[in-house]
Design a protein around this motif. Structure first.
Motif, PDB file in Angstrom:
ATOM      1  N   THR A   1     -12.348 -32.175  24.054  1.00 43.27           N
ATOM      2  CA  THR A   1     -10.961 -32.174  24.529  1.00 43.27           C
ATOM      3  C   THR A   1      -9.957 -32.161  23.386  1.00 43.27           C
ATOM      4  OG1 THR A   1     -10.817 -34.598  24.616  1.00 43.27           O
ATOM      5  CG2 THR A   1     -11.672 -33.463  26.569  1.00 43.27           C
ATOM      6  N   LEU A   2     -10.423 -32.387  22.138  1.00 39.55           N
ATOM      7  CA  LEU A   2      -9.516 -32.382  20.999  1.00 39.55           C
ATOM      8  C   LEU A   2      -9.124 -30.953  20.651  1.00 39.55           C
ATOM      9  CD1 LEU A   2     -11.216 -34.994  18.646  1.00 39.55           C
ATOM     10  CD2 LEU A   2      -9.149 -35.304  20.023  1.00 39.55           C
ATOM     11  N   PRO A   3      -7.921 -30.742  20.110  1.00 38.61           N
ATOM     12  CA  PRO A   3      -7.534 -29.377  19.689  1.00 38.61           C
ATOM     13  C   PRO A   3      -8.384 -28.921  18.521  1.00 38.61           C
ATOM     14  CG  PRO A   3      -5.925 -31.000  18.954  1.00 38.61           C
ATOM     15  CD  PRO A   3      -6.858 -31.720  19.898  1.00 38.61           C
ATOM     16  N   THR A   4      -8.728 -27.659  18.497  1.00 37.80           N
ATOM     17  CA  THR A   4      -9.580 -27.120  17.447  1.00 37.80           C
ATOM     18  C   THR A   4      -8.751 -26.689  16.249  1.00 37.80           C
ATOM     19  OG1 THR A   4     -11.166 -25.378  16.903  1.00 37.80           O
ATOM     20  CG2 THR A   4      -9.466 -24.828  18.504  1.00 37.80           C
ATOM     21  N   ASP A   5      -9.350 -26.801  15.074  1.00 42.31           N
ATOM     22  CA  ASP A   5      -8.699 -26.298  13.872  1.00 42.31           C
ATOM     23  C   ASP A   5      -9.520 -25.188  13.227  1.00 42.31           C
ATOM     24  OD1 ASP A   5     -10.854 -27.713  13.017  1.00 42.31           O
ATOM     25  OD2 ASP A   5      -9.793 -28.949  11.554  1.00 42.31           O
ATOM     26  N   ARG A   6     -10.421 -24.622  14.014  1.00 45.87           N
ATOM     27  CA  ARG A   6     -11.247 -23.548  13.464  1.00 45.87           C
ATOM     28  C   ARG A   6     -10.464 -22.254  13.311  1.00 45.87           C
ATOM     29  NH1 ARG A   6     -16.719 -24.591  13.317  1.00 45.87           N
ATOM     30  NH2 ARG A   6     -17.383 -26.495  14.357  1.00 45.87           N
ATOM     31  N   ASP A   7      -9.508 -22.016  14.228  1.00 46.85           N
ATOM     32  CA  ASP A   7      -8.695 -20.814  14.115  1.00 46.85           C
ATOM     33  C   ASP A   7      -7.572 -21.069  13.114  1.00 46.85           C
ATOM     34  OD1 ASP A   7     -10.191 -19.502  16.012  1.00 46.85           O
ATOM     35  OD2 ASP A   7      -8.956 -20.215  17.675  1.00 46.85           O
ATOM     36  N   PRO A   8      -7.353 -20.158  12.162  1.00 47.51           N
ATOM     37  CA  PRO A   8      -6.279 -20.367  11.182  1.00 47.51           C
ATOM     38  C   PRO A   8      -4.914 -20.377  11.860  1.00 47.51           C
ATOM     39  CG  PRO A   8      -7.139 -18.128  11.058  1.00 47.51           C
ATOM     40  CD  PRO A   8      -8.059 -18.889  11.968  1.00 47.51           C
ATOM     41  N   VAL A   9      -4.042 -21.223  11.356  1.00 46.67           N
ATOM     42  CA  VAL A   9      -2.688 -21.303  11.898  1.00 46.67           C
ATOM     43  C   VAL A   9      -1.907 -20.073  11.454  1.00 46.67           C
ATOM     44  CG1 VAL A   9      -0.565 -22.642  11.922  1.00 46.67           C
ATOM     45  CG2 VAL A   9      -2.778 -23.804  11.886  1.00 46.67           C
ATOM     46  N   GLY A  10      -1.281 -19.398  12.393  1.00 50.19           N
ATOM     47  CA  GLY A  10      -0.523 -18.208  12.064  1.00 50.19           C
ATOM     48  C   GLY A  10       0.831 -18.545  11.461  1.00 50.19           C
ATOM     49  N   ALA A  11       1.503 -17.526  10.979  1.00 52.85           N
ATOM     50  CA  ALA A  11       2.826 -17.691  10.391  1.00 52.85           C
ATOM     51  C   ALA A  11       3.661 -16.464  10.711  1.00 52.85           C
ATOM     52  CB  ALA A  11       2.727 -17.884   8.873  1.00 52.85           C
ATOM     53  N   ARG A  12       4.903 -16.684  11.029  1.00 54.50           N
ATOM     54  CA  ARG A  12       5.801 -15.574  11.300  1.00 54.50           C
ATOM     55  C   ARG A  12       6.248 -14.949   9.983  1.00 54.50           C
ATOM     56  NH1 ARG A  12      10.557 -17.242  14.754  1.00 54.50           N
ATOM     57  NH2 ARG A  12      10.478 -15.085  15.457  1.00 54.50           N
ATOM     58  N   HIS A  13       6.454 -13.639  10.009  1.00 55.36           N
ATOM     59  CA  HIS A  13       6.825 -12.950   8.780  1.00 55.36           C
ATOM     60  C   HIS A  13       8.238 -13.359   8.360  1.00 55.36           C
ATOM     61  CE1 HIS A  13       7.502  -9.736   5.877  1.00 55.36           C
ATOM     62  NE2 HIS A  13       6.199  -9.541   5.904  1.00 55.36           N
ATOM     63  N   PRO A  14       8.457 -13.559   7.051  1.00 59.87           N
ATOM     64  CA  PRO A  14       9.790 -13.996   6.601  1.00 59.87           C
ATOM     65  C   PRO A  14      10.900 -13.009   6.942  1.00 59.87           C
ATOM     66  CG  PRO A  14       8.383 -13.367   4.746  1.00 59.87           C
ATOM     67  CD  PRO A  14       7.498 -13.479   5.936  1.00 59.87           C
ATOM     68  N   LEU A  15      10.581 -11.716   7.075  1.00 57.33           N
ATOM     69  CA  LEU A  15      11.615 -10.773   7.491  1.00 57.33           C
ATOM     70  C   LEU A  15      12.076 -11.048   8.924  1.00 57.33           C
ATOM     71  CD1 LEU A  15      10.347  -7.421   5.948  1.00 57.33           C
ATOM     72  CD2 LEU A  15      12.454  -8.626   5.384  1.00 57.33           C
ATOM     73  N   THR A  16      11.124 -11.445   9.777  1.00 55.14           N
ATOM     74  CA  THR A  16      11.473 -11.772  11.158  1.00 55.14           C
ATOM     75  C   THR A  16      12.308 -13.040  11.218  1.00 55.14           C
ATOM     76  OG1 THR A  16       9.453 -10.733  11.982  1.00 55.14           O
ATOM     77  CG2 THR A  16      10.551 -12.284  13.447  1.00 55.14           C
ATOM     78  N   THR A  17      11.826 -14.098  10.576  1.00 53.87           N
ATOM     79  CA  THR A  17      12.561 -15.363  10.608  1.00 53.87           C
ATOM     80  C   THR A  17      13.871 -15.256   9.845  1.00 53.87           C
ATOM     81  OG1 THR A  17      11.221 -16.130   8.725  1.00 53.87           O
ATOM     82  CG2 THR A  17      10.505 -16.776  10.935  1.00 53.87           C
ATOM     83  N   GLY A  18      13.888 -14.443   8.768  1.00 53.22           N
ATOM     84  CA  GLY A  18      15.129 -14.243   8.020  1.00 53.22           C
ATOM     85  C   GLY A  18      16.184 -13.537   8.849  1.00 53.22           C
ATOM     86  N   SER A  19      15.772 -12.508   9.586  1.00 55.38           N
ATOM     87  CA  SER A  19      16.715 -11.793  10.461  1.00 55.38           C
ATOM     88  C   SER A  19      17.245 -12.713  11.546  1.00 55.38           C
ATOM     89  CB  SER A  19      16.021 -10.581  11.089  1.00 55.38           C
ATOM     90  OG  SER A  19      15.600  -9.661  10.107  1.00 55.38           O
ATOM     91  N   GLU A  20      16.362 -13.557  12.091  1.00 58.38           N
ATOM     92  CA  GLU A  20      16.802 -14.479  13.132  1.00 58.38           C
ATOM     93  C   GLU A  20      17.750 -15.537  12.581  1.00 58.38           C
ATOM     94  OE1 GLU A  20      13.302 -16.021  14.927  1.00 58.38           O
ATOM     95  OE2 GLU A  20      12.795 -14.141  15.952  1.00 58.38           O
ATOM     96  N   LEU A  21      17.488 -15.988  11.352  1.00 57.47           N
ATOM     97  CA  LEU A  21      18.381 -16.973  10.734  1.00 57.47           C
ATOM     98  C   LEU A  21      19.773 -16.380  10.546  1.00 57.47           C
ATOM     99  CD1 LEU A  21      19.001 -19.621   9.259  1.00 57.47           C
ATOM    100  CD2 LEU A  21      18.098 -18.571   7.171  1.00 57.47           C
ATOM    101  N   ILE A  22      19.843 -15.144  10.055  1.00 54.34           N
ATOM    102  CA  ILE A  22      21.138 -14.489   9.862  1.00 54.34           C
ATOM    103  C   ILE A  22      21.851 -14.332  11.198  1.00 54.34           C
ATOM    104  CG2 ILE A  22      22.232 -12.307   9.188  1.00 54.34           C
ATOM    105  CD1 ILE A  22      19.999 -12.048   7.051  1.00 54.34           C
ATOM    106  N   ALA A  23      21.110 -13.900  12.219  1.00 51.61           N
ATOM    107  CA  ALA A  23      21.717 -13.755  13.542  1.00 51.61           C
ATOM    108  C   ALA A  23      22.234 -15.093  14.058  1.00 51.61           C
ATOM    109  CB  ALA A  23      20.703 -13.163  14.514  1.00 51.61           C
ATOM    110  N   ASP A  24      21.470 -16.171  13.837  1.00 51.74           N
ATOM    111  CA  ASP A  24      21.893 -17.490  14.308  1.00 51.74           C
ATOM    112  C   ASP A  24      23.183 -17.948  13.622  1.00 51.74           C
ATOM    113  OD1 ASP A  24      19.755 -17.643  16.000  1.00 51.74           O
ATOM    114  OD2 ASP A  24      18.518 -18.892  14.681  1.00 51.74           O
ATOM    115  N   ILE A  25      23.317 -17.613  12.331  1.00 50.04           N
ATOM    116  CA  ILE A  25      24.538 -18.001  11.611  1.00 50.04           C
ATOM    117  C   ILE A  25      25.769 -17.383  12.273  1.00 50.04           C
ATOM    118  CG2 ILE A  25      25.790 -17.703   9.432  1.00 50.04           C
ATOM    119  CD1 ILE A  25      23.064 -17.926   8.004  1.00 50.04           C
ATOM    120  N   PHE A  26      25.661 -16.110  12.645  1.00 48.32           N
ATOM    121  CA  PHE A  26      26.819 -15.435  13.232  1.00 48.32           C
ATOM    122  C   PHE A  26      27.001 -15.803  14.707  1.00 48.32           C
ATOM    123  CE2 PHE A  26      26.336 -12.977   9.394  1.00 48.32           C
ATOM    124  CZ  PHE A  26      27.649 -12.726   9.033  1.00 48.32           C
TER     125      PHE A  26
END
Length: 374
Positions: free
Chosen positions: A112-137
């Motif tokens: 029942t415990l969560p598994t850590d066998r699958d690597p944790v993903g990460a969003r691409h910095p271009l995606t998060t960077g674009s969203e950060l800029i959009a959030d500022i405006f």
């Protein structure tokens, strides 16, 4: 010729004597009972039931006995070896059961415990960077606008005061689609999104336009550490009554401080763009040396700004009245400003990246370093 010698003394063969066989059997049974695990039982099996064990050697001596004595000795040794083998099999079953029970306790897994066998993903910095800029405006009350990457030639050039013979077209090496009669291009900037917004909405009483337009753009540049045929831009457009360069300066100063930290401001240098008049290049106060132009020791020029104290960031200006008219906005009543800068370049500044290609090569080690958010 003399006959066979039928006289013998079975005591002369000590290995098969009843006492020796019984002693070997008892020693084997005691060792089997004392075996605490399967490894110990394996060693006991080799010592007491292997080819060099006392009972195995006794079995070999049976052939040296007179015929009359072989049957009795064979039965004696056989019964002893059979008892040892039965004891080994029984102990094997017991130890295997004990081992399985121990494994179930010591190596129990909570499914029942969560598994850590699958690597944790990460969003691409271009995606998060674009969203950060959009959030500022968006926090400033602006809207986010998007448009197609395959754009009409008129929207990409003509509506923005770049006519068929305009020399500025040579500044933007363009990907054209086939057939040429379709007059379609891969957009060279996100300014067509601004034109589409003005054409779609226009400007009416109480309905000004404040939009920010992040997205991919394409130019036939060489692929190297500072250039790419596909990159990302963010452009902003504000159309309202009484818009001036002061509004533009205040907007970009706020944008710069949100992206690079408090105290980071901008400066304007006169420039030329066909869709704005007047136009300016936008420079940032160097976020490393904070405008001093010196390194931390204060002895050598800052490596980031090369001693200038400022870093080139993008372009801006007051929207050319011709662009307003082409997009259906009354240029006698309304004015506006526009700006644009590279998202890729902004992220390179923000995170100290030296090679633009690291953003596009798909190496998960690069993306993972940024985590799920900036």
């Amino acid at each position: 010729m003399s006959g066979p010698n039928t006289d013998y003394d079975p005591v002369e063969v000590a290995a098969v004597s009843p006492a020796e066989v019984e002693a070997a059997r008892d020693a084997a049974l005691a060792a089997i009972a004392a075996a605490a695990d399967l490894e110990q039982l394996k060693a006991v099996r080799t010592e007491h039931a292997g080819d060099r064990s006392p009972l195995a050697l006794a079995n070999r001596e049976i052939g040296a006995l007179p015929p009359q004595a072989r049957k009795e000795a064979g039965q004696r040794v056989g019964q002893a070896r059979g008892a040892v083998n039965q004891a080994l099999a029984a102990r094997q079953v017991e130890l295997e059961a004990e081992n399985e029970a121990r494994i179930l306790v010591e190596e129990a897994v909570d499914v029942t415990l969560p598994t850590d066998r699958d690597p944790v993903g990460a969003r691409h910095p271009l995606t998060t960077g674009s969203e950060l800029i959009a959030d500022i405006f968006v926090a400033m009350g602006w809207e986010v606008a998007e448009g197609p990457v395959i754009e009409a030639e008129w929207l990409n050039f003509d509506a923005l005061n770049l006519g068929p013979d305009h020399p500025a077209r040579t500044m933007q090496d363009t990907f054209w689609t086939d057939p040429a009669d379709d007059h379609l291009v891969l957009r060279t900037h996100t300014s067509p999104v601004q034109a589409r917004t003005m054409l779609t909405r226009g400007v009416s009483e109480g309905a000004p336009i404040y939009v920010v337009c992040p997205g991919r753009v394409f130019r036939t540049d060489e692929y190297d550490a500072t250039h790419s045929p596909m990159f990302h831009q963010v452009e902003g457009l504000a159309i309202d009554e009484g818009i001036s360069m002061a509004h533009l300066k205040g907007t970009l100063d706020h944008f710069a401080s949100q992206m690079f930290g408090e105290g980071i401001t901008t400066r304007f240098r006169p420039s030329y763009f066909p869709f704005t008049e007047p136009s300016a290049e936008v420079d940032l106060v160097c976020f490393v040396c904070r405008g001093t132009g010196l390194n931390d020791a204060g002895s050598d020029p800052c490596r980031t700004c090369r001693g200038e104290g400022w870093i080139e960031w993008g372009g801006c200006g007051i929207v050319n009245p011709r662009v307003l008219q082409a997009c259906g906005v009354d240029s006698t009543r309304y004015s506006g400003f526009a700006f644009g800068m590279g998202i890729d370049r902004t992220l390179m500044f923000r995170h100290g990246l030296e090679d633009l290609r690291t953003l596009f090569e798909g190496d998960v080690r690069f993306t993972t370093a940024f985590g799920s958010e900036l």
